[in-house]
Design an enzyme around this catalytic site. Structure first.
Site, mmCIF file in Angstrom:
data_model
loop_
_atom_site.group_PDB
_atom_site.id
_atom_site.type_symbol
_atom_site.label_atom_id
_atom_site.label_comp_id
_atom_site.label_asym_id
_atom_site.label_seq_id
_atom_site.Cartn_x
_atom_site.Cartn_y
_atom_site.Cartn_z
ATOM 1 N N ARG A 120 68.828 14.506 43.173
ATOM 2 C CA ARG A 120 69.068 15.950 42.984
ATOM 3 C C ARG A 120 67.838 16.740 43.447
ATOM 4 O O ARG A 120 67.172 17.403 42.665
ATOM 5 C CB ARG A 120 69.391 16.250 41.527
ATOM 6 N N GLN A 125 70.743 19.786 48.176
ATOM 7 C CA GLN A 125 71.680 20.734 47.554
ATOM 8 C C GLN A 125 72.979 20.930 48.341
ATOM 9 O O GLN A 125 74.048 21.018 47.757
ATOM 10 C CB GLN A 125 71.000 22.078 47.334
ATOM 11 N N ASP A 128 75.459 18.078 47.585
ATOM 12 C CA ASP A 128 75.539 17.672 46.187
ATOM 13 C C ASP A 128 76.949 17.860 45.623
ATOM 14 O O ASP A 128 77.297 18.929 45.112
ATOM 15 C CB ASP A 128 74.518 18.502 45.387
ATOM 16 N N SER A 131 77.312 18.930 41.931
ATOM 17 C CA SER A 131 77.154 20.363 41.659
ATOM 18 C C SER A 131 78.382 21.159 42.090
ATOM 19 O O SER A 131 78.877 21.994 41.325
ATOM 20 C CB SER A 131 75.930 20.922 42.385
ATOM 21 N N TYR A 226 67.562 14.897 34.699
ATOM 22 C CA TYR A 226 68.641 14.543 33.780
ATOM 23 C C TYR A 226 68.133 14.469 32.356
ATOM 24 O O TYR A 226 66.938 14.358 32.105
ATOM 25 C CB TYR A 226 69.242 13.191 34.172
HETATM 26 P P1 NAD Z 1 74.914 16.456 33.623
HETATM 27 O O1 NAD Z 1 76.340 16.688 33.999
HETATM 28 O O2 NAD Z 1 74.355 15.088 33.794
HETATM 29 O O3 NAD Z 1 74.714 16.890 32.080
HETATM 30 C C1 NAD Z 1 75.079 18.179 31.642
HETATM 31 C C2 NAD Z 1 74.049 18.739 30.720
HETATM 32 O O4 NAD Z 1 74.132 18.095 29.451
HETATM 33 C C3 NAD Z 1 72.602 18.566 31.189
HETATM 34 O O5 NAD Z 1 71.997 19.835 31.295
HETATM 35 C C4 NAD Z 1 71.974 17.701 30.094
HETATM 36 O O6 NAD Z 1 70.614 18.039 29.864
HETATM 37 C C5 NAD Z 1 72.832 18.048 28.895
HETATM 38 N N1 NAD Z 1 72.765 17.057 27.810
HETATM 39 C C6 NAD Z 1 72.671 15.707 27.866
HETATM 40 N N2 NAD Z 1 72.592 15.175 26.634
HETATM 41 C C7 NAD Z 1 72.665 16.223 25.760
HETATM 42 C C8 NAD Z 1 72.670 16.328 24.334
HETATM 43 N N3 NAD Z 1 72.549 15.261 23.566
HETATM 44 N N4 NAD Z 1 72.759 17.556 23.787
HETATM 45 C C9 NAD Z 1 72.884 18.659 24.565
HETATM 46 N N5 NAD Z 1 72.884 18.620 25.898
HETATM 47 C C10 NAD Z 1 72.777 17.421 26.499
HETATM 48 O O7 NAD Z 1 73.962 17.512 34.356
HETATM 49 P P2 NAD Z 1 74.069 18.183 35.795
HETATM 50 O O8 NAD Z 1 74.777 19.448 35.709
HETATM 51 O O9 NAD Z 1 74.577 17.176 36.771
HETATM 52 O O10 NAD Z 1 72.543 18.487 36.093
HETATM 53 C C11 NAD Z 1 71.561 17.454 35.950
HETATM 54 C C12 NAD Z 1 70.217 17.921 36.436
HETATM 55 O O11 NAD Z 1 70.171 18.018 37.850
HETATM 56 C C13 NAD Z 1 69.813 19.303 35.942
HETATM 57 O O12 NAD Z 1 68.427 19.292 35.689
HETATM 58 C C14 NAD Z 1 70.065 20.207 37.082
HETATM 59 O O13 NAD Z 1 69.285 21.381 37.063
HETATM 60 C C15 NAD Z 1 69.656 19.290 38.201
HETATM 61 N N6 NAD Z 1 70.271 19.674 39.467
HETATM 62 C C16 NAD Z 1 69.514 19.691 40.595
HETATM 63 C C17 NAD Z 1 70.105 20.009 41.799
HETATM 64 C C18 NAD Z 1 69.328 20.012 43.057
HETATM 65 O O14 NAD Z 1 68.194 20.445 43.072
HETATM 66 N N7 NAD Z 1 69.907 19.477 44.144
HETATM 67 C C19 NAD Z 1 71.437 20.342 41.865
HETATM 68 C C20 NAD Z 1 72.169 20.320 40.683
HETATM 69 C C21 NAD Z 1 71.585 19.955 39.490
#
Ligand code: NAD
Length: 373
Positions: A120, A125, A128, A131, A226
């Site tokens: 990520r 991006q 992805d 996302s 994550y």
């Molecule tokens: P995900 O689907 O894996 O999880 C969803 C959310 O649930 C996350 O924010 C996680 O912190 C939260 N979570 C996990 N356990 C939890 C708990 N016990 N209680 C409450 N919340 C909890 O997440 P995602 O949407 O795929 O995103 C994962 C990471 O990747 C994030 O940091 C996001 O900002 C990052 N990201 C980066 C890029 C990029 O730069 N290419 C793109 C998308 C996402």
């Protein structure tokens, strides 16, 4: 070089490339074979694919003649008998949970790319798929809740009386959660949000929602963005705070996931028991077990006073745009594995190619998957 687009299982309405994506590949002198009716559930007809220069064919022909096979879901064992020995397969295979399948594919000599393993990073991006699809799921979760809730989302002051805005709690402020916040705010709800990553607090507040604070979270900054598994003490404090907000909520949208693990239970029976009559939970983590004790994937369960809708494939309810965005992600990724003459050229020095490649040269090559074998 030939790229094949496969029809997905009947439970999936999306397709990995839509007709408008074919033109880009044709310009690169790539022949595209599309399985008959591959896009029909995403409103992309066979005639649109052929107008854009794809050749429509049977599944067997697509499997036999493609150098790169595109599908969202894994191909079947029967399909494997027809695939070229050195073919590349590219889709969303959840290899951290499906490693038996992955070992089998390695044994068959396939080169496998699983798009859910893409690092990520900023450069990633545009490729992805997690996302682009989670964004749709977050949006649709709120619309689904608004349709099902026996109340208004916005506040109303009318001659017939005043209506208080709906109280929405969102658990997990990743891509789906943030989109759910934005959508629920647009509909006029009061939104409270919890995530174990304190880093998201600012984003949550900038969308106009309140962040539920729990002190003592473990540092997740080294886990690629994550969430990480938290201590028992933290989990107890977290549950207490969530219970307080849940008892007043009309809608809870849960999105919390930990890659390669079962989803954490954030709403046990004790919290569900305290929720208001007619309240609603949309659980987007249902495919990995769900964030409540009562969630069933792809089912609606009524537990005491609460309706719980478990659906990890809400993106599939918007197949047109979901396929358009998924396909664009795939097109962007394919450019990384094409050489200058339109042949396949794998550069394992590239962190995106390396992180996404699961099997190569008869072996499981991905470090994160190998840890589990
Ligand atoms: P995900 O689907 O894996 O999880 C969803 C959310 O649930 C996350 O924010 C996680 O912190 C939260 N979570 C996990 N356990 C939890 C708990 N016990 N209680 C409450 N919340 C909890 O997440 P995602 O949407 O795929 O995103 C994962 C990471 O990747 C994030 O940091 C996001 O900002 C990052 N990201 C980066 C890029 C990029 O730069 N290419 C793109 C998308 C996402």
């Amino acid at each position: 070089m030939t790229i094949g687009i496969l029809r997905e299982p009947t439970s999936e309405s999306r397709v990995s490339l839509i007709p408008e994506h074919i033109a880009v590949l044709k310009k690169q002198n790539i022949h595209v074979l599309a399985e008959h009716n591959c896009g029909s559930l995403a409103f992309a007809s066979d005639s649109l694919y052929s107008e854009q220069g794809a050749e429509l064919s049977s599944r067997e022909n697509v499997l036999k003649n493609s150098d790169i096979l595109l599908s969202i879901h894994p191909i079947s064992n029967e399909d494997l008998n027809h695939v070229k020995k050195d073919a590349v397969v590219l889709g969303v295979y959840n290899p951290l949970a499906n490693f038996e399948l992955i070992k089998e594919w390695a044994g068959k000599g396939l080169t496998t790319f699983s798009m859910d393993m893409l690092p990520r990073t900023t450069r990633a991006q545009s490729m992805d798929i997690l996302s682009s699809q989670a964004n749709i799921a977050g949006y649709k979760a709120v619309l689904l809740a608004a349709m099902q809730l026996p109340k208004y989302f916005p506040m109303f002051m009318t001659a017939a009386g005043s209506i208080a805005p709906a109280k929405v709690m969102i658990l997990g402020a990743g891509v789906a959660g943030l989109q759910a916040i934005a959508t629920a705010k647009r509909l006029g709800a009061v939104v409270e949000v919890f995530d174990t990553r304190p880093a998201v607090k600012e984003e949550v507040m900038s969308l106009g929602a309140k962040f539920i604070e729990v002190e003592g979270a473990l540092d997740a900054s080294k886990a690629g963005g994550y969430a990480v598994d938290q201590t028992e003490e933290y989990k107890q404090k977290q549950q207490q705070r969530i219970a307080e907000v849940a008892a007043k909520a009309d809608v809870i949208i849960t999105t919390a996931q930990i890659p390669g693990k079962k989803a954490p239970i954030l709403l046990p029976d004790s919290i569900l028991d305290s929720m208001k009559t007619g309240s609603l939970i949309i659980d987007l983590a249902s495919a990995t077990g769900g964030n409540t004790t009562q969630t069933k994937d792809r089912e609606t369960v009524v537990y005491k006073n609460v309706t719980i809708i478990g659906n990890s494939n809400l993106q599939g309810t918007m197949p047109s745009d979901a396929s358009k965005l998924y396909g664009k992600n795939i097109l962007n990724f394919l450019q990384l594995i094409f050489g200058a003459e339109g042949q396949i050229n794998l550069n394992f020095e590239d962190d995106l190619v390396k992180g996404t490649c699961i099997t190569y040269n008869g072996e499981v090559c991905n470090a994160r998957v190998k840890e589990l074998l």
